[in-house]
Design a protein around this motif. Structure first.
Motif: not given
Lengths: 251, 255
Positions: A59-83
């Motif tokens: 669970f932790i690893m999958v979630i940490t992969l997303f910020p790494l893969a999508m780049g550190p753009n806070p707005q994008t991350l916030q958009l997909v965070s719930g999903a």
């Protein structure tokens, strides 16, 4: 009850009294049996804590992969965070789910539970609740850190916790049906996931849209209410279905 | 009332009617009718694959027969399995013990599950030491040998005091000679006095019985009822020395 036992002409006097006693004392003995089931499952979970950690780490690893893969753009991350959190939660819960009945089936404890005086659906419900506590509470404890990773706002985070609290029991209960049906098969892990993931689509839609609504400061009561209704419905029906599936798997 | 009790006590503990079982398009057995009364030992024999285990599993309600029905102590097993199986001890190929828990924890859980949690740990320790498991009580079960694990499972036969039917699937496998004879003696005892026996108690009822036998028949019956004798159905490939009411029941391997 007197009428019932007198109509049973096949009983010896001794068994008759024992039976009447056991029915009269049904409540305390059922309660202590259920307590014993919960205690045993907690003890077993504690002794398999390494195995228990695996879904959590996943669970932790999958979630940490997303910020790494999508780049550190806070707005994008916030958009997909719930999903992201919800998809990761469903997948990691499915990973740990087959522990629920696998060992008990393999070593025959399940046979003894089916044959015990305690109704199987109660035993099963206690097992699912214990499994949920052991698997979900760590996940909830780790979630503030993950919310930070994904740049979630406070309201989003609170909504996430609410949806997880209401939604993950549904995953455990419905998942237990799938596990109970496939417990007799070897290597049923992927099969269970394939069977179950489609069933979680409605839950996923409502949970993620609740988080999305929260990010836009819209009211989320209705969405949480629907998830709560789904939970109550599964809570009422799933235990009987799980018990029946386990009996079928014994055949 | 007294008369009714006498009549009732002669009714079978287990009654099976027209059982048949089919597995993978092969008929294992068909139209089996039999009953087991108290004090009776039924030895189920047959080749490998003849359906001995399948029959036992049907009898205790773990699998359902293609036709027919089973009733135990007057309860149809299909309708209310929880009441019907309340007075059975079933020890199958799978022992029903968790390898991660110690023998004591396993047996404690068993006692809780059958609704007799009053049993204190001392009793479990006593039974385990009777079965030669001294010093292994707190070890996880997976570290014990196959025979020792089986002995832990067999401890249920000593601990469960409410059972009047034992269903044993190859109980003697992996046991050493001493334990086999211990188990045989215990089965003989159970057939005579039931599970509630303690040696003192059984001696008492025996003497009481002989005293009153000539004078009062009904009273004797009543005393008999106070220690209802149990019944056993088991499969075994080893010849046993138990000679108390042995009934042979031979299943044939059929295509």
């Amino acid at each position: 009850m007197a009428l019932d036992s007198s109509s049973n002409s096949h009983l010896t006097a001794k068994i008759k009294t024992a039976d009447t006693q056991s029915r009269a004392a049904a409540n305390p003995s059922v309660l202590s049996a259920l307590k014993a089931v919960a205690k045993r499952d907690f003890a077993l979970a504690y002794r398999q804590r390494a195995e228990l950690m695996q879904p959590l780490m996943f669970f932790i690893m999958v979630i940490t992969l997303f910020p790494l893969a999508m780049g550190p753009n806070p707005q994008t991350l916030q958009l997909v965070s719930g999903a992201v959190v919800w998809v990761a939660a469903i997948l990691s819960l499915l990973m740990g789910l087959d522990r629920l009945f696998r060992d008990d089936y393999a070593n025959g404890s399940l046979e003894q539970m089916i044959m015990s005086p305690t109704p199987l659906y109660m035993v099963v419900l206690v097992k699912v609740i214990t499994h949920w506590l052991v698997n979900i509470v760590p996940l909830l404890l780790i979630s503030p850190l993950l919310a930070l990773f994904l740049n979630m706002t406070n309201t989003m985070y609170l909504t996430l916790i609410f949806t997880l609290l209401l939604g993950t029991p549904i995953i455990s209960l419905v998942g237990a049906i799938g596990v109970a049906l496939t417990v007799g098969l070897q290597r049923s892990g992927v099969l269970v996931a394939l069977l179950l993931i489609p069933l979680f689509i409605p839950l996923l839609i409502f949970a993620t849209s609740a988080i999305e609504y929260a990010s836009m400061n819209l009211p989320i009561g209705a969405l949480l209410g629907i998830i709560g209704a789904m939970l109550l419905f599964t809570l009422a029906t799933a235990p009987a279905v799980i018990a029946y599936s386990l009996k079928v798997s014994q055949n | 009332m007294g008369f009714k009790d006498i009549r009732e006590s002669q009714l079978p503990i287990l009654a099976a009617q027209q059982l048949s079982c089919e597995k993978q398009d092969r008929i294992l057995f068909q139209d089996i009718d039999f009953s087991i009364s108290s004090g009776e030992l039924v030895l189920l024999t047959g080749e490998n694959g003849a359906g001995k285990t399948s029959l036992l599993r049907i009898l205790v309600g773990l699998s359902s027969p293609n036709t027919g029905h089973v009733s135990i102590n007057g309860h149809v097993i299909k309708k209310d399995i929880n009441i019907a199986t309340a007075n059975i001890v079933y020890i199958g190929h799978k022992l029903g013990l968790s390898g991660l828990l110690s023998p004591v924890e396993n047996l404690q859980f068993y006692m809780d599950l059958i609704g007799a949690p009053c049993c204190d740990t001392n009793e479990i320790f006593d039974v385990l030491s009777l079965l030669g498991l001294d010093g292994l009580e707190d070890l996880p079960l997976k570290h014990l040998s196959a025979g020792q694990q089986r002995r832990v499972a067999l401890a249920k036969l000593w601990l469960n005091k409410s059972a009047n039917l034992w269903v044993l699937d190859e109980p003697f496998t992996a046991l050493d000679v001493a334990t086999v004879s211990l188990l045989e003696r215990h089965i003989e005892n159970f057939l005579k006095q039931g599970a509630t026996n303690k040696l003192e108690v059984s001696a008492e009822t025996d003497s009481a019985k002989t005293n009153s036998a000539k004078t009062n028949k009904a009273k004797t019956k009543l005393l008999d009822d106070s220690s209802v004798s149990g019944a056993v159905i088991m499969t075994s490939h080893q010849a046993t020395s138990i000679d108390h009411h042995k009934t042979l029941f031979d299943l044939e391997f059929a295509w």
